[in-house]
Design a protein around this motif. Structure first.
Motif, PDB file in Angstrom:
ATOM      1  N   GLY A   1       0.809  -1.214   0.000  1.00  0.00           N
ATOM      2  CA  GLY A   1       0.000   0.000   0.000  1.00  0.00           C
ATOM      3  C   GLY A   1       0.841   1.262   0.000  1.00  0.00           C
ATOM      4  O   GLY A   1       0.516   2.249  -0.646  1.00  0.00           O
ATOM      5  N   GLY A   2       1.948   1.250   0.710  1.00  0.00           N
ATOM      6  CA  GLY A   2       2.757   2.461   0.851  1.00  0.00           C
ATOM      7  C   GLY A   2       3.657   2.693  -0.342  1.00  0.00           C
ATOM      8  O   GLY A   2       4.422   1.829  -0.718  1.00  0.00           O
TER       9      GLY A   2
ATOM     10  N   LEU B   1       5.096   7.870  -5.686  1.00  0.00           N
ATOM     11  CA  LEU B   1       3.825   7.961  -6.400  1.00  0.00           C
ATOM     12  C   LEU B   1       2.764   7.326  -5.496  1.00  0.00           C
ATOM     13  O   LEU B   1       2.519   6.125  -5.549  1.00  0.00           O
ATOM     14  CB  LEU B   1       3.914   7.221  -7.745  1.00  0.00           C
ATOM     15  N   PRO B   2       2.140   8.153  -4.637  1.00  0.00           N
ATOM     16  CA  PRO B   2       1.201   7.621  -3.641  1.00  0.00           C
ATOM     17  C   PRO B   2       0.087   6.774  -4.268  1.00  0.00           C
ATOM     18  O   PRO B   2      -0.436   7.111  -5.330  1.00  0.00           O
ATOM     19  CB  PRO B   2       0.626   8.888  -2.990  1.00  0.00           C
ATOM     20  N   ASN B   3      -0.214   5.654  -3.597  1.00  0.00           N
ATOM     21  CA  ASN B   3      -1.288   4.729  -4.025  1.00  0.00           C
ATOM     22  C   ASN B   3      -1.111   4.216  -5.452  1.00  0.00           C
ATOM     23  O   ASN B   3      -2.090   3.944  -6.147  1.00  0.00           O
ATOM     24  CB  ASN B   3      -2.668   5.407  -3.903  1.00  0.00           C
ATOM     25  N   LYS B   4       0.131   4.083  -5.900  1.00  0.00           N
ATOM     26  CA  LYS B   4       0.355   3.771  -7.323  1.00  0.00           C
ATOM     27  C   LYS B   4      -0.304   2.461  -7.760  1.00  0.00           C
ATOM     28  O   LYS B   4      -0.771   2.357  -8.890  1.00  0.00           O
ATOM     29  CB  LYS B   4       1.848   3.771  -7.660  1.00  0.00           C
ATOM     30  N   ASN B   5      -0.348   1.464  -6.876  1.00  0.00           N
ATOM     31  CA  ASN B   5      -0.877   0.168  -7.293  1.00  0.00           C
ATOM     32  C   ASN B   5      -2.378   0.176  -7.589  1.00  0.00           C
ATOM     33  O   ASN B   5      -2.886  -0.762  -8.208  1.00  0.00           O
ATOM     34  CB  ASN B   5      -0.563  -0.900  -6.244  1.00  0.00           C
TER      35      ASN B   5
ATOM     36  N   ILE C   1      -3.763 -17.417  -8.723  1.00  0.00           N
ATOM     37  CA  ILE C   1      -3.182 -16.066  -8.707  1.00  0.00           C
ATOM     38  C   ILE C   1      -3.267 -15.534  -7.279  1.00  0.00           C
ATOM     39  O   ILE C   1      -4.356 -15.477  -6.699  1.00  0.00           O
ATOM     40  CB  ILE C   1      -3.955 -15.118  -9.643  1.00  0.00           C
ATOM     41  N   TYR C   2      -2.124 -15.156  -6.729  1.00  0.00           N
ATOM     42  CA  TYR C   2      -2.075 -14.627  -5.364  1.00  0.00           C
ATOM     43  C   TYR C   2      -1.555 -13.190  -5.379  1.00  0.00           C
ATOM     44  O   TYR C   2      -0.524 -12.903  -5.995  1.00  0.00           O
ATOM     45  CB  TYR C   2      -1.141 -15.475  -4.489  1.00  0.00           C
ATOM     46  N   VAL C   3      -2.266 -12.315  -4.699  1.00  0.00           N
ATOM     47  CA  VAL C   3      -1.790 -10.948  -4.473  1.00  0.00           C
ATOM     48  C   VAL C   3      -1.365 -10.863  -3.014  1.00  0.00           C
ATOM     49  O   VAL C   3      -2.143 -11.211  -2.112  1.00  0.00           O
ATOM     50  CB  VAL C   3      -2.885  -9.905  -4.788  1.00  0.00           C
ATOM     51  N   SER C   4      -0.146 -10.425  -2.784  1.00  0.00           N
ATOM     52  CA  SER C   4       0.354 -10.240  -1.418  1.00  0.00           C
ATOM     53  C   SER C   4       0.303  -8.748  -1.093  1.00  0.00           C
ATOM     54  O   SER C   4       0.921  -7.940  -1.792  1.00  0.00           O
ATOM     55  CB  SER C   4       1.794 -10.746  -1.318  1.00  0.00           C
ATOM     56  N   THR C   5      -0.446  -8.387  -0.061  1.00  0.00           N
ATOM     57  CA  THR C   5      -0.585  -6.962   0.254  1.00  0.00           C
ATOM     58  C   THR C   5      -0.799  -6.717   1.741  1.00  0.00           C
ATOM     59  O   THR C   5      -1.235  -7.612   2.480  1.00  0.00           O
ATOM     60  CB  THR C   5      -1.745  -6.336  -0.556  1.00  0.00           C
ATOM     61  N   ASP C   6      -0.495  -5.487   2.148  1.00  0.00           N
ATOM     62  CA  ASP C   6      -0.735  -5.044   3.519  1.00  0.00           C
ATOM     63  C   ASP C   6      -1.844  -3.985   3.544  1.00  0.00           C
ATOM     64  O   ASP C   6      -2.041  -3.306   4.531  1.00  0.00           O
ATOM     65  CB  ASP C   6       0.556  -4.433   4.098  1.00  0.00           C
ATOM     66  N   ASP C   7      -2.562  -3.851   2.407  1.00  0.00           N
ATOM     67  CA  ASP C   7      -3.475  -2.725   2.229  1.00  0.00           C
ATOM     68  C   ASP C   7      -4.899  -3.222   1.969  1.00  0.00           C
ATOM     69  O   ASP C   7      -5.118  -4.057   1.080  1.00  0.00           O
ATOM     70  CB  ASP C   7      -2.980  -1.883   1.042  1.00  0.00           C
ATOM     71  N   GLU C   8      -5.864  -2.694   2.714  1.00  0.00           N
ATOM     72  CA  GLU C   8      -7.255  -3.155   2.614  1.00  0.00           C
ATOM     73  C   GLU C   8      -7.881  -2.855   1.247  1.00  0.00           C
ATOM     74  O   GLU C   8      -8.628  -3.666   0.705  1.00  0.00           O
ATOM     75  CB  GLU C   8      -8.109  -2.524   3.723  1.00  0.00           C
ATOM     76  N   LYS C   9      -7.584  -1.683   0.706  1.00  0.00           N
ATOM     77  CA  LYS C   9      -8.170  -1.305  -0.589  1.00  0.00           C
ATOM     78  C   LYS C   9      -7.632  -2.206  -1.713  1.00  0.00           C
ATOM     79  O   LYS C   9      -8.385  -2.665  -2.573  1.00  0.00           O
ATOM     80  CB  LYS C   9      -7.849   0.177  -0.885  1.00  0.00           C
ATOM     81  N   ILE C  10      -6.321  -2.466  -1.666  1.00  0.00           N
ATOM     82  CA  ILE C  10      -5.713  -3.361  -2.655  1.00  0.00           C
ATOM     83  C   ILE C  10      -6.319  -4.754  -2.524  1.00  0.00           C
ATOM     84  O   ILE C  10      -6.643  -5.405  -3.527  1.00  0.00           O
ATOM     85  CB  ILE C  10      -4.175  -3.402  -2.486  1.00  0.00           C
ATOM     86  N   LYS C  11      -6.511  -5.203  -1.287  1.00  0.00           N
ATOM     87  CA  LYS C  11      -7.101  -6.515  -1.031  1.00  0.00           C
ATOM     88  C   LYS C  11      -8.494  -6.609  -1.654  1.00  0.00           C
ATOM     89  O   LYS C  11      -8.828  -7.583  -2.342  1.00  0.00           O
ATOM     90  CB  LYS C  11      -7.168  -6.740   0.487  1.00  0.00           C
ATOM     91  N   GLU C  12      -9.269  -5.574  -1.432  1.00  0.00           N
ATOM     92  CA  GLU C  12     -10.647  -5.515  -1.940  1.00  0.00           C
ATOM     93  C   GLU C  12     -10.664  -5.616  -3.478  1.00  0.00           C
ATOM     94  O   GLU C  12     -11.432  -6.373  -4.072  1.00  0.00           O
ATOM     95  CB  GLU C  12     -11.251  -4.177  -1.480  1.00  0.00           C
ATOM     96  N   ILE C  13      -9.783  -4.838  -4.117  1.00  0.00           N
ATOM     97  CA  ILE C  13      -9.719  -4.831  -5.586  1.00  0.00           C
ATOM     98  C   ILE C  13      -9.250  -6.194  -6.114  1.00  0.00           C
ATOM     99  O   ILE C  13      -9.817  -6.728  -7.065  1.00  0.00           O
ATOM    100  CB  ILE C  13      -8.787  -3.698  -6.080  1.00  0.00           C
ATOM    101  N   ALA C  14      -8.236  -6.761  -5.468  1.00  0.00           N
ATOM    102  CA  ALA C  14      -7.693  -8.057  -5.913  1.00  0.00           C
ATOM    103  C   ALA C  14      -8.770  -9.139  -5.840  1.00  0.00           C
ATOM    104  O   ALA C  14      -8.930  -9.940  -6.774  1.00  0.00           O
ATOM    105  CB  ALA C  14      -6.488  -8.437  -5.064  1.00  0.00           C
TER     106      ALA C  14
ATOM    107  N   ILE D   1      -3.103 -12.856   0.043  1.00  0.00           N
ATOM    108  CA  ILE D   1      -2.314 -13.218   1.225  1.00  0.00           C
ATOM    109  C   ILE D   1      -2.013 -11.922   1.966  1.00  0.00           C
ATOM    110  O   ILE D   1      -1.415 -10.999   1.398  1.00  0.00           O
ATOM    111  CB  ILE D   1      -0.986 -13.909   0.824  1.00  0.00           C
ATOM    112  N   ASP D   2      -2.476 -11.823   3.206  1.00  0.00           N
ATOM    113  CA  ASP D   2      -2.227 -10.620   4.015  1.00  0.00           C
ATOM    114  C   ASP D   2      -0.753 -10.579   4.399  1.00  0.00           C
ATOM    115  O   ASP D   2      -0.247 -11.493   5.057  1.00  0.00           O
ATOM    116  CB  ASP D   2      -3.095 -10.640   5.280  1.00  0.00           C
ATOM    117  N   ARG D   3      -0.089  -9.516   3.977  1.00  0.00           N
ATOM    118  CA  ARG D   3       1.342  -9.410   4.243  1.00  0.00           C
ATOM    119  C   ARG D   3       1.581  -8.737   5.595  1.00  0.00           C
ATOM    120  O   ARG D   3       1.103  -7.624   5.825  1.00  0.00           O
ATOM    121  CB  ARG D   3       2.026  -8.600   3.143  1.00  0.00           C
ATOM    122  N   PRO D   4       2.336  -9.373   6.482  1.00  0.00           N
ATOM    123  CA  PRO D   4       2.612  -8.762   7.799  1.00  0.00           C
ATOM    124  C   PRO D   4       3.422  -7.464   7.639  1.00  0.00           C
ATOM    125  O   PRO D   4       4.222  -7.341   6.706  1.00  0.00           O
ATOM    126  CB  PRO D   4       3.450  -9.816   8.528  1.00  0.00           C
ATOM    127  N   SER D   5       3.210  -6.532   8.552  1.00  0.00           N
ATOM    128  CA  SER D   5       3.919  -5.244   8.469  1.00  0.00           C
ATOM    129  C   SER D   5       5.435  -5.437   8.551  1.00  0.00           C
ATOM    130  O   SER D   5       6.199  -4.655   7.994  1.00  0.00           O
ATOM    131  CB  SER D   5       3.444  -4.294   9.579  1.00  0.00           C
TER     132      SER D   5
END
Length: 221
Positions: free
Chosen positions: A12-13, A17-21, A48-61, A69-73
């Motif tokens: 997510g971070g 380029l903020p929020n680029k993904n 297909i697996y998306v690894s992310t720490d971001d809720e919005k990215i998770k929702e879109i994926a 896969i929820d990525r630990p901080s």
């Protein structure tokens, strides 16, 4: 049965380029282009697996049919290498995985048949990994004490006579799961697959990179 999976790392971070993904490129958020590319190659990719720490990215994926896969901080920082993300995904799923196709969301534009050609070569060469490269036609040099020292040519030499140099373009990587667990995405016997395509020059880190990708996308679609 051993599977070939695609992993799309999408934090997510992003500072430059903020929020680029999740920025819209054409009709889709950036990371969705990689999901759709993987889906278009379902004869090769089983999951297909998306690894992310971001809720919005998770929702879109999830919306576009990827598993998340929820990525630990602890492994989501700016300086964290991609290998730890791939290892975390492999360790988080129950499937027996044979090969991993790494698709970076920052390389959203890929030639249509690239994965098919790469996977065929990967299998035929018996390599542990394969990655895409492109030829660079620049005349490189170093500046030492205000003096330019040519690196890959001699002053006056024509560009077409340069010794070819290649760069890792990031379009895609294929690696067997064993190598990833051994801390390698590009193994010692990795096959460098040459791609001569304008998409090889798109790697989004800045607004200028994004604008260029948008220009190409509109032009070619």
């Amino acid at each position: 049965m051993s599977k070939t999976i695609a992993i799309i790392p999408a934090r997510g971070g992003s500072k430059r380029l903020p929020n680029k993904n999740i920025l819209l490129l054409g009709n889709y958020p950036l990371l969705v282009h990689s999901i759709l590319y993987a889906k278009a190659n379902s004869d090769i990719i089983d999951e297909i697996y998306v690894s992310t720490d971001d809720e919005k990215i998770k929702e879109i994926a999830l919306q576009f049919g990827a598993k998340v896969i929820d990525r630990p901080s602890a492994i989501s920082g700016d300086l964290e290498p991609t290998i730890t993300t791939l290892q975390h995904v492999l360790q988080s799923i129950n499937d027996e995985v044979e090969n991993v196709v790494l698709l970076q969301p920052t390389n959203p534009l890929r030639p249509e048949n690239l994965l098919k050609e790469c996977f065929k070569t990967f299998k035929e060469t018996g390599s542990d990994s394969l990655f895409t490269v492109s030829q660079n036609h620049h005349k490189f040099g170093k500046i030492v004490g205000s003096k330019f020292i040519p690196f890959n040519y001699e002053i006056g030499q024509r560009s077409q006579d340069l010794d070819p140099l290649f760069f890792e373009n990031g379009l895609l990587y294929i690696t067997n799961a064993k190598s990833i667990l051994d801390n390698k995405i590009i193994s010692e016997n990795a096959f460098p697959f040459i791609v001569n395509h304008i998409f090889a020059h798109v790697d989004i880190d800045t607004q200028e990179d994004f604008d260029y990708a948008e220009f190409l996308y509109q032009k070619l679609h």
